[in-house]
Design a protein around this motif. Structure first.
Motif, PDB file in Angstrom:
ATOM      1  N   ILE A   1      13.067  -0.031  -4.843  1.00 45.20           N
ATOM      2  CA  ILE A   1      13.464  -1.194  -4.058  1.00 45.20           C
ATOM      3  C   ILE A   1      12.336  -1.665  -3.143  1.00 45.20           C
ATOM      4  CG2 ILE A   1      15.074  -2.010  -2.311  1.00 45.20           C
ATOM      5  CD1 ILE A   1      17.032   0.145  -3.499  1.00 45.20           C
ATOM      6  N   ALA A   2      11.749  -0.731  -2.453  1.00 43.64           N
ATOM      7  CA  ALA A   2      10.753  -1.106  -1.450  1.00 43.64           C
ATOM      8  C   ALA A   2       9.429  -1.541  -2.059  1.00 43.64           C
ATOM      9  CB  ALA A   2      10.536   0.056  -0.483  1.00 43.64           C
ATOM     10  N   ALA A   3       9.109  -0.980  -3.213  1.00 43.91           N
ATOM     11  CA  ALA A   3       7.787  -1.248  -3.799  1.00 43.91           C
ATOM     12  C   ALA A   3       7.622  -2.718  -4.210  1.00 43.91           C
ATOM     13  CB  ALA A   3       7.544  -0.335  -4.985  1.00 43.91           C
TER      14      ALA A   3
ATOM     15  N   MET B   1       0.695  -7.263  -1.264  1.00 45.28           N
ATOM     16  CA  MET B   1      -0.638  -6.764  -1.604  1.00 45.28           C
ATOM     17  C   MET B   1      -1.274  -7.553  -2.742  1.00 45.28           C
ATOM     18  SD  MET B   1      -0.002  -2.637  -1.318  1.00 45.28           S
ATOM     19  CE  MET B   1      -1.720  -2.132  -1.204  1.00 45.28           C
ATOM     20  N   GLY B   2      -0.496  -8.433  -3.372  1.00 42.61           N
ATOM     21  CA  GLY B   2      -1.011  -9.213  -4.484  1.00 42.61           C
ATOM     22  C   GLY B   2      -1.251  -8.363  -5.718  1.00 42.61           C
ATOM     23  N   ILE B   3      -0.418  -7.327  -5.885  1.00 45.89           N
ATOM     24  CA  ILE B   3      -0.541  -6.444  -7.052  1.00 45.89           C
ATOM     25  C   ILE B   3       0.711  -6.604  -7.906  1.00 45.89           C
ATOM     26  CG2 ILE B   3      -0.633  -4.028  -7.790  1.00 45.89           C
ATOM     27  CD1 ILE B   3      -2.135  -3.460  -5.143  1.00 45.89           C
ATOM     28  N   GLU B   4       0.519  -6.669  -9.205  1.00 44.82           N
ATOM     29  CA  GLU B   4       1.665  -6.879 -10.087  1.00 44.82           C
ATOM     30  C   GLU B   4       2.471  -5.605 -10.321  1.00 44.82           C
ATOM     31  OE1 GLU B   4       2.379  -9.694 -13.514  1.00 44.82           O
ATOM     32  OE2 GLU B   4       0.197  -9.449 -13.586  1.00 44.82           O
ATOM     33  N   ASP B   5       1.758  -4.541 -10.710  1.00 41.39           N
ATOM     34  CA  ASP B   5       2.406  -3.286 -11.083  1.00 41.39           C
ATOM     35  C   ASP B   5       2.901  -2.526  -9.860  1.00 41.39           C
ATOM     36  OD1 ASP B   5       1.232  -0.190 -12.605  1.00 41.39           O
ATOM     37  OD2 ASP B   5       3.257  -1.003 -12.353  1.00 41.39           O
TER      38      ASP B   5
ATOM     39  N   ASP C   1       1.433   0.941  -9.204  1.00 43.69           N
ATOM     40  CA  ASP C   1       0.019   1.046  -8.838  1.00 43.69           C
ATOM     41  C   ASP C   1      -0.183   2.030  -7.682  1.00 43.69           C
ATOM     42  OD1 ASP C   1      -2.473   0.306  -7.321  1.00 43.69           O
ATOM     43  OD2 ASP C   1      -2.692  -1.040  -9.039  1.00 43.69           O
ATOM     44  N   ASP C   2      -1.230   2.814  -7.779  1.00 36.87           N
ATOM     45  CA  ASP C   2      -1.479   3.852  -6.775  1.00 36.87           C
ATOM     46  C   ASP C   2      -1.577   3.292  -5.366  1.00 36.87           C
ATOM     47  OD1 ASP C   2      -3.410   6.533  -8.349  1.00 36.87           O
ATOM     48  OD2 ASP C   2      -1.291   6.033  -8.323  1.00 36.87           O
ATOM     49  N   ARG C   3      -2.146   2.097  -5.238  1.00 35.29           N
ATOM     50  CA  ARG C   3      -2.310   1.521  -3.910  1.00 35.29           C
ATOM     51  C   ARG C   3      -0.944   1.194  -3.296  1.00 35.29           C
ATOM     52  NH1 ARG C   3      -6.031  -3.162  -5.883  1.00 35.29           N
ATOM     53  NH2 ARG C   3      -4.769  -2.663  -7.732  1.00 35.29           N
ATOM     54  N   VAL C   4      -0.054   0.693  -4.147  1.00 36.76           N
ATOM     55  CA  VAL C   4       1.314   0.417  -3.673  1.00 36.76           C
ATOM     56  C   VAL C   4       2.002   1.724  -3.292  1.00 36.76           C
ATOM     57  CG1 VAL C   4       3.573  -0.504  -4.311  1.00 36.76           C
ATOM     58  CG2 VAL C   4       1.485  -1.622  -5.140  1.00 36.76           C
ATOM     59  N   CYS C   5       1.868   2.699  -4.184  1.00 38.44           N
ATOM     60  CA  CYS C   5       2.458   4.021  -3.966  1.00 38.44           C
ATOM     61  C   CYS C   5       2.023   4.599  -2.621  1.00 38.44           C
ATOM     62  CB  CYS C   5       2.044   4.941  -5.104  1.00 38.44           C
ATOM     63  SG  CYS C   5       2.857   6.536  -5.106  1.00 38.44           S
ATOM     64  N   THR C   6       0.734   4.496  -2.363  1.00 41.75           N
ATOM     65  CA  THR C   6       0.192   5.033  -1.111  1.00 41.75           C
ATOM     66  C   THR C   6       0.824   4.361   0.099  1.00 41.75           C
ATOM     67  OG1 THR C   6      -1.900   5.534  -2.177  1.00 41.75           O
ATOM     68  CG2 THR C   6      -1.921   5.340   0.211  1.00 41.75           C
TER      69      THR C   6
ATOM     70  N   SER D   1      -1.730  -3.939   7.522  1.00 41.74           N
ATOM     71  CA  SER D   1      -2.799  -3.269   6.769  1.00 41.74           C
ATOM     72  C   SER D   1      -2.689  -3.511   5.258  1.00 41.74           C
ATOM     73  CB  SER D   1      -2.759  -1.757   7.047  1.00 41.74           C
ATOM     74  OG  SER D   1      -1.797  -1.135   6.223  1.00 41.74           O
ATOM     75  N   LEU D   2      -1.552  -4.007   4.818  1.00 46.34           N
ATOM     76  CA  LEU D   2      -1.391  -4.268   3.378  1.00 46.34           C
ATOM     77  C   LEU D   2      -2.351  -5.342   2.897  1.00 46.34           C
ATOM     78  CD1 LEU D   2       2.502  -4.256   2.913  1.00 46.34           C
ATOM     79  CD2 LEU D   2       0.900  -2.391   2.550  1.00 46.34           C
ATOM     80  N   ARG D   3      -2.821  -6.190   3.811  1.00 46.08           N
ATOM     81  CA  ARG D   3      -3.615  -7.355   3.407  1.00 46.08           C
ATOM     82  C   ARG D   3      -5.113  -7.090   3.437  1.00 46.08           C
ATOM     83  NH1 ARG D   3       0.837 -10.019   5.772  1.00 46.08           N
ATOM     84  NH2 ARG D   3       1.914 -11.276   4.182  1.00 46.08           N
ATOM     85  N   ASN D   4      -5.536  -5.932   3.827  1.00 40.54           N
ATOM     86  CA  ASN D   4      -6.974  -5.601   3.861  1.00 40.54           C
ATOM     87  C   ASN D   4      -7.511  -5.279   2.461  1.00 40.54           C
ATOM     88  OD1 ASN D   4      -6.740  -5.967   6.526  1.00 40.54           O
ATOM     89  ND2 ASN D   4      -6.724  -3.799   7.075  1.00 40.54           N
TER      90      ASN D   4
END
Lengths: 199, 199
Positions: free
Chosen positions: B134-136, B143-147, B150-155, B196-199
């Motif tokens: 739900i949160a991802a 973050m502008g990430i599709e998947d 993705d590890d960055r989202v996971c983190t 920090s998500l936008r950096n």
DNA sequence: AATTTTGTCTAACGCTGTTAAATTATTTAA
DNA sequence: TTAAATAATTTAACAGCGTTAGACAAAATT
């Protein structure tokens, strides 16, 4: 008349053996498997003897909790002492906390996770040995605040503690996440909060 | 021949009653006090009957865990649905998580705190109903990430989860800290991480 | 040497989760 | 309607738990 002392020393020794036996059992089989009869087996006595040394099972757990906090305090102090720069001190001390949680997982579980023990942490410990007492010092310094009990310091402390305890709990429960990612989160969060101390 | 179905419905009903009884007992007396015999008393049967419906006590706890996750997922989805702005969605959804933890404290304790249940959260639940699922979604979007895997989202997800779960655990164990301070930490942390998500 | 104190164990109580067997109630078949 | 088969429910029991009381043996004191 040194026999009185010899006996006293023997009793103290058994008191310690009970604690050690309990810790061993927990390391081997987990908290759920800890029983008075198993402790008695390990120290080669029968169960009722334990009640000569501790009021009940809870008292044993409380004593172990205390030992855990002492150990944690040591590790954090040692880690902080190896740096002069305050930012590095903070990072080192929290990393020590992190390492303790996994190296001494059984203690950490008892201290924070599994049960409602330890809730009286503050009353339980001598002054200067709670994580708060230790961590609040450099935090207050960075913030330019003298009183370590100041609400602003307290708030920042809880911010640190939350993210770290949270990460740890999550990792104890779900063993999936990789160490590298965890370390990354931890470092990011810590330096992030630390930066925010100066606003 | 609808009697077969009537009986089946009755059995399903009893299955539910067992769960409800367990939940009631826990709300009244805590997890430690939950016993098969007490459940049986509450549904006006004898203890062995329960084993006709659940393999053992653990199976009951597992089912309750599942119910807890379902409920949490609902609350989070509802909260997110009331906002269009992504930042607000994230804040609302985490606030819902926070509220759930205290309004349904027994569930939350079972899900994360007390025991080693639930560790297989992912295998236990249908796709799209874990807090991560739900949160991802909004996190990935910001973050502008599709998947969403993705590890960055996971983190980033773990960063959110850690601080919140940490704060909650701390508050369940030590009831000292004031609500205002907690809310402040929570909001600060969330908006901080979100930035920090936008950096 | 007799008495008191101390250390230790055995036996038991009431509780726990769980299983097997006996019993009662219900449904099916004759 | 009665007899046999099936299902539902209970009773009794086992092994383990924390804990306590009472018995017993060893040690120390008088």
């Amino acid at each position: 008349m040194g026999s009185k002392e010899r006996i006293h020393r023997l009793k103290e020794n058994t008191r310690g053996n009970i604690l050690d036996a309990a810790h061993e059992i927990v390391k081997e089989e987990g908290w759920q498997a800890l029983s008075m009869r198993k402790i008695a087996d390990k120290i080669e006595y029968t169960a009722p003897i334990i009640y000569e040394y501790y009021a009940n099972k809870e008292a044993i757990l409380l004593e172990l909790t205390k030992k855990g906090f002492m150990l944690l305090a040591c590790r954090m102090k040692e880690a902080a002492a190896q740096h002069t720069d305050l930012d590095e001190q903070i990072e080192a001390l929290w990393l020590a906390y992190w390492n303790f949680a996994f190296e001494e997982k059984e203690y950490y579980q008892l201290m924070f996770g599994v049960e409602v023990n330890c809730c009286i942490m503050d009353e339980l410990l001598p002054a200067g040995t709670t994580p708060y007492d230790i961590a609040a010092v450099p935090i207050a310094k960075v913030m330019g605040i003298e009183d370590t009990e100041d609400d602003r310091v307290c708030t920042k402390y809880y911010t640190y503690w939350s993210i770290i305890h949270g990460l740890i709990s999550i990792n104890i429960v779900r063993k999936g996440t990789s160490d590298e990612i965890n370390r990354q989160i931890l470092k990011d969060a810590i330096t992030g909060i630390t930066r925010s101390l100066r606003n």
